[in-house]
Design a protein around this motif. Sequence first.
Motif, PDB file in Angstrom:
ATOM      1  N   THR A   1       0.840  -1.200   0.000  1.00  0.00           N
ATOM      2  CA  THR A   1       0.000   0.000   0.000  1.00  0.00           C
ATOM      3  C   THR A   1       0.873   1.247   0.000  1.00  0.00           C
ATOM      4  N   THR A   2       1.934   1.236   0.803  1.00  0.00           N
ATOM      5  CA  THR A   2       2.866   2.369   0.816  1.00  0.00           C
ATOM      6  C   THR A   2       3.518   2.539  -0.544  1.00  0.00           C
ATOM      7  N   LEU A   3       3.925   1.426  -1.164  1.00  0.00           N
ATOM      8  CA  LEU A   3       4.545   1.507  -2.487  1.00  0.00           C
ATOM      9  C   LEU A   3       3.578   2.138  -3.493  1.00  0.00           C
ATOM     10  N   ALA A   4       2.310   1.739  -3.468  1.00  0.00           N
ATOM     11  CA  ALA A   4       1.322   2.313  -4.382  1.00  0.00           C
ATOM     12  C   ALA A   4       1.108   3.793  -4.101  1.00  0.00           C
ATOM     13  N   ALA A   5       1.057   4.163  -2.814  1.00  0.00           N
ATOM     14  CA  ALA A   5       0.862   5.569  -2.463  1.00  0.00           C
ATOM     15  C   ALA A   5       2.048   6.418  -2.931  1.00  0.00           C
ATOM     16  N   MET A   6       3.265   5.913  -2.745  1.00  0.00           N
ATOM     17  CA  MET A   6       4.441   6.643  -3.193  1.00  0.00           C
ATOM     18  C   MET A   6       4.455   6.775  -4.718  1.00  0.00           C
ATOM     19  N   ALA A   7       4.013   5.732  -5.409  1.00  0.00           N
ATOM     20  CA  ALA A   7       3.933   5.802  -6.876  1.00  0.00           C
ATOM     21  C   ALA A   7       2.954   6.891  -7.302  1.00  0.00           C
ATOM     22  N   ASN A   8       1.844   7.007  -6.584  1.00  0.00           N
ATOM     23  CA  ASN A   8       0.867   8.042  -6.914  1.00  0.00           C
ATOM     24  C   ASN A   8       1.404   9.441  -6.666  1.00  0.00           C
ATOM     25  N   LEU A   9       2.293   9.573  -5.687  1.00  0.00           N
ATOM     26  CA  LEU A   9       2.836  10.892  -5.340  1.00  0.00           C
ATOM     27  C   LEU A   9       3.903  11.381  -6.307  1.00  0.00           C
TER      28      LEU A   9
ATOM     29  N   LEU B   1     -15.740 -10.379 -18.602  1.00  0.00           N
ATOM     30  CA  LEU B   1     -14.839  -9.976 -17.531  1.00  0.00           C
ATOM     31  C   LEU B   1     -13.845  -8.965 -18.058  1.00  0.00           C
ATOM     32  N   ASP B   2     -13.728  -7.860 -17.362  1.00  0.00           N
ATOM     33  CA  ASP B   2     -12.734  -6.852 -17.679  1.00  0.00           C
ATOM     34  C   ASP B   2     -12.303  -6.216 -16.366  1.00  0.00           C
ATOM     35  N   GLU B   3     -11.531  -5.157 -16.438  1.00  0.00           N
ATOM     36  CA  GLU B   3     -11.048  -4.532 -15.210  1.00  0.00           C
ATOM     37  C   GLU B   3     -12.195  -4.044 -14.337  1.00  0.00           C
ATOM     38  N   SER B   4     -13.249  -3.519 -14.963  1.00  0.00           N
ATOM     39  CA  SER B   4     -14.407  -3.062 -14.206  1.00  0.00           C
ATOM     40  C   SER B   4     -15.091  -4.219 -13.488  1.00  0.00           C
ATOM     41  N   THR B   5     -15.192  -5.351 -14.163  1.00  0.00           N
ATOM     42  CA  THR B   5     -15.809  -6.521 -13.537  1.00  0.00           C
ATOM     43  C   THR B   5     -14.983  -7.016 -12.370  1.00  0.00           C
ATOM     44  N   LEU B   6     -13.659  -7.011 -12.520  1.00  0.00           N
ATOM     45  CA  LEU B   6     -12.792  -7.406 -11.413  1.00  0.00           C
ATOM     46  C   LEU B   6     -12.965  -6.465 -10.222  1.00  0.00           C
ATOM     47  N   ALA B   7     -13.070  -5.163 -10.503  1.00  0.00           N
ATOM     48  CA  ALA B   7     -13.301  -4.207  -9.425  1.00  0.00           C
ATOM     49  C   ALA B   7     -14.626  -4.490  -8.734  1.00  0.00           C
ATOM     50  N   THR B   8     -15.644  -4.797  -9.511  1.00  0.00           N
ATOM     51  CA  THR B   8     -16.949  -5.108  -8.937  1.00  0.00           C
ATOM     52  C   THR B   8     -16.871  -6.324  -8.021  1.00  0.00           C
ATOM     53  N   MET B   9     -16.148  -7.358  -8.447  1.00  0.00           N
ATOM     54  CA  MET B   9     -15.980  -8.551  -7.612  1.00  0.00           C
ATOM     55  C   MET B   9     -15.410  -8.196  -6.245  1.00  0.00           C
ATOM     56  N   PHE B  10     -14.360  -7.389  -6.241  1.00  0.00           N
ATOM     57  CA  PHE B  10     -13.692  -7.072  -4.980  1.00  0.00           C
ATOM     58  C   PHE B  10     -14.520  -6.120  -4.124  1.00  0.00           C
ATOM     59  N   VAL B  11     -15.149  -5.133  -4.740  1.00  0.00           N
ATOM     60  CA  VAL B  11     -15.975  -4.207  -3.969  1.00  0.00           C
ATOM     61  C   VAL B  11     -17.151  -4.952  -3.344  1.00  0.00           C
ATOM     62  N   ALA B  12     -17.769  -5.852  -4.100  1.00  0.00           N
ATOM     63  CA  ALA B  12     -18.898  -6.611  -3.571  1.00  0.00           C
ATOM     64  C   ALA B  12     -18.482  -7.448  -2.370  1.00  0.00           C
ATOM     65  N   ALA B  13     -17.371  -8.176  -2.504  1.00  0.00           N
ATOM     66  CA  ALA B  13     -16.912  -9.029  -1.405  1.00  0.00           C
ATOM     67  C   ALA B  13     -16.475  -8.207  -0.198  1.00  0.00           C
ATOM     68  N   ALA B  14     -15.889  -7.037  -0.449  1.00  0.00           N
ATOM     69  CA  ALA B  14     -15.379  -6.197   0.638  1.00  0.00           C
ATOM     70  C   ALA B  14     -16.480  -5.413   1.339  1.00  0.00           C
ATOM     71  N   THR B  15     -17.692  -5.406   0.797  1.00  0.00           N
ATOM     72  CA  THR B  15     -18.795  -4.659   1.420  1.00  0.00           C
ATOM     73  C   THR B  15     -19.941  -5.566   1.846  1.00  0.00           C
TER      74      THR B  15
ATOM     75  N   LEU C   1      -1.959   0.529  -8.379  1.00  0.00           N
ATOM     76  CA  LEU C   1      -0.598   0.090  -8.698  1.00  0.00           C
ATOM     77  C   LEU C   1      -0.573  -0.654 -10.030  1.00  0.00           C
ATOM     78  N   LEU C   2      -1.591  -1.437 -10.316  1.00  0.00           N
ATOM     79  CA  LEU C   2      -1.664  -2.119 -11.606  1.00  0.00           C
ATOM     80  C   LEU C   2      -1.743  -1.119 -12.756  1.00  0.00           C
ATOM     81  N   ASP C   3      -2.411   0.007 -12.530  1.00  0.00           N
ATOM     82  CA  ASP C   3      -2.451   1.039 -13.570  1.00  0.00           C
ATOM     83  C   ASP C   3      -1.042   1.496 -13.927  1.00  0.00           C
ATOM     84  N   ARG C   4      -0.130   1.457 -12.955  1.00  0.00           N
ATOM     85  CA  ARG C   4       1.221   1.994 -13.161  1.00  0.00           C
ATOM     86  C   ARG C   4       2.208   0.937 -13.655  1.00  0.00           C
ATOM     87  N   ILE C   5       2.039  -0.301 -13.231  1.00  0.00           N
ATOM     88  CA  ILE C   5       3.009  -1.323 -13.637  1.00  0.00           C
ATOM     89  C   ILE C   5       2.503  -2.173 -14.791  1.00  0.00           C
ATOM     90  N   GLY C   6       1.210  -2.085 -15.106  1.00  0.00           N
ATOM     91  CA  GLY C   6       0.648  -2.853 -16.212  1.00  0.00           C
ATOM     92  C   GLY C   6      -0.255  -3.969 -15.717  1.00  0.00           C
TER      93      GLY C   6
END
Length: 601
Positions: free
Chosen positions: A167-175, A277-291, A311-316
């Motif tokens: 999480t820190t690595l992703a935050a630093m990448a965003n900064l 299945l695409d990136e949006s669908t993967l996000a939906t899977m995780f948001v649903a399970a996490a809520t 982080l995936l947006d930045r590393i591919g």
Amino acid sequence: MPSFERVAAAAEAREASPQVVTVGGRTIGLFYHEGSFYAVDNRCPHMGFPLSDGSVEDGILTCPWHHARFELSCGDTLDPFADDVTTFPVEVREGEVYVDPDPEREVDPATHWQERLEHGLRESLPLVIDKAVIGLDDAGVDPAVSLRIGTAFGTEYRQDGWGSGLTTLAAMANLLPDLRPVDRRRALAVGLGAVADDCAGEPPFFVQDPLSTDRVSAERLTEWFRDTIEVRDADGAERVVRAAVEAASTPHEASEGRRPSGNRSTTGDGATGEAGLDESTLATMFVAAATDHRYLDSGHQLDFVNKAFELLDRIGWEHADAVLPSLVPGLADASRAEERSSWRQPVDVAELVEDAADDLPDLLARGEGTTWTEPEGFVDRLLGDDPHAVVDALTDAVAAGATGAQLASAVADAAARRVAQFGTANEFRDWNTVHHTYTYANAVCGLAGRTDDPALYRAVLDGAVSVYLDRFLNTPPIPLPTPDGDADPDAVLDDLLKTFEVEADETVGRAGRHTAEYLASGGDPARLKRALGEVLLREDAGFHPRQNVEAAFARYDAGRGRVHPVATARYLAAHTPTRREGEQTFRIAERLNRGEAIHEA
């Protein structure tokens, strides 16, 4: 062709070993040992101490400062904390010693420093990591390379999966875009060091194979994922996730049993998935399970999900098969807020959220086709003392056509107000309570840009209830700054930076006032961010301040007003100054890179 230069008479060098010679602009230690001459860079690669002051025995050169040992003929170190020392070819011609100061190396600098970075991560060696980051930057290597190395290590060598390090690595990448060029190196080193710390001494992540079926719809995979997380079956959940990632990244036509996808998702290697299945669908899977349960691990798990996607947006996205499964252990094992008394007594806010979530299908149907504009005072309603009124404000907005992104932004603004108006009379650890709500709300904002699934509204409701539960930490609320707007921005910024040098409760209030005044007086927001980033990176700030600053920058960039930089300036002032041990190590790495003699006054 080798370019040898004479450095000494052989007879003299045998008698006066070791000698220090300068050749080709390099300072070299010339040793005679067991009948042969050896030439090494005279600066110990660990901390720069002159190796000519060291001792040689049985072909091993030992630095006297920290006792790092080097094989004399090739320069390889026997001690993980030290880098290999550079060696140079030596020839004896007609009684004279010649050294080639610039031999052709088998490994180019970029490859060398990537290998050193991997070594530093494995051994959790801050100085080695810092030196590798600096070396890669000097070699012109894109920061994404370091991020990929750190991500690969963090997802492979931590049994519990994604944690504070990644999480820190992703935050630093965003900064990175907001920082001074010199601080971008620091940010990468901080993020990579956090990954190493998080993995140190941990068992590795053992990979489960994906489900081999290719005839399952996105909806069914999401259902399976939620069911496995519900019963805390991490292994089953991981197999489902890997099957979903594989389906999202493999080009093929929708086959029987699959829902055709309305859009195409392009992964980092150019592959596209059309299996529903695409990136949006993967996000939906995780948001649903996490809520499915409330506010997991005080909000950390949803924040981890958001950071993994960022982080995936930045590393591919070709790395999704390693990154996304690492989220599973945390989700399966997370504490659930409805199990805590604060969410059940004296008001059962967990049931309040669950009832509102049950009403979402009807509310969304009522709001379909309408446009909602945030009314004046809406954030104030979210900061109210009645949880029913808070939830009603949100459900009314959903019925009026409010999007998840709109409501997530409003909740994040309310969470920022809790930080900006936090009273220092509270216990110091209570800063973390308002901080967790804030970073959770920021994560919901990030995920709102990836999925519009109704599950996102449940995350909004959880965030709003957490804002409500934090209300006592604003009792009484510290007034928001009311700047004059006619100050000299340069002078105000100087005053702001001074607040981070003193540990005192009053500096927290000053930090907020100076930040508000700077922006109101026409100060450049980019300059403010560079300054706050510099403060953050020079301190041993720890996980939470790094999260906080990154979240505040994101919300301010989203156009949500100066309450966010005001809030993070107060939070940062409350957590500074520190001993700056990490900064000292990074400065040593910089000085070694410049060839300075650290051991000298």
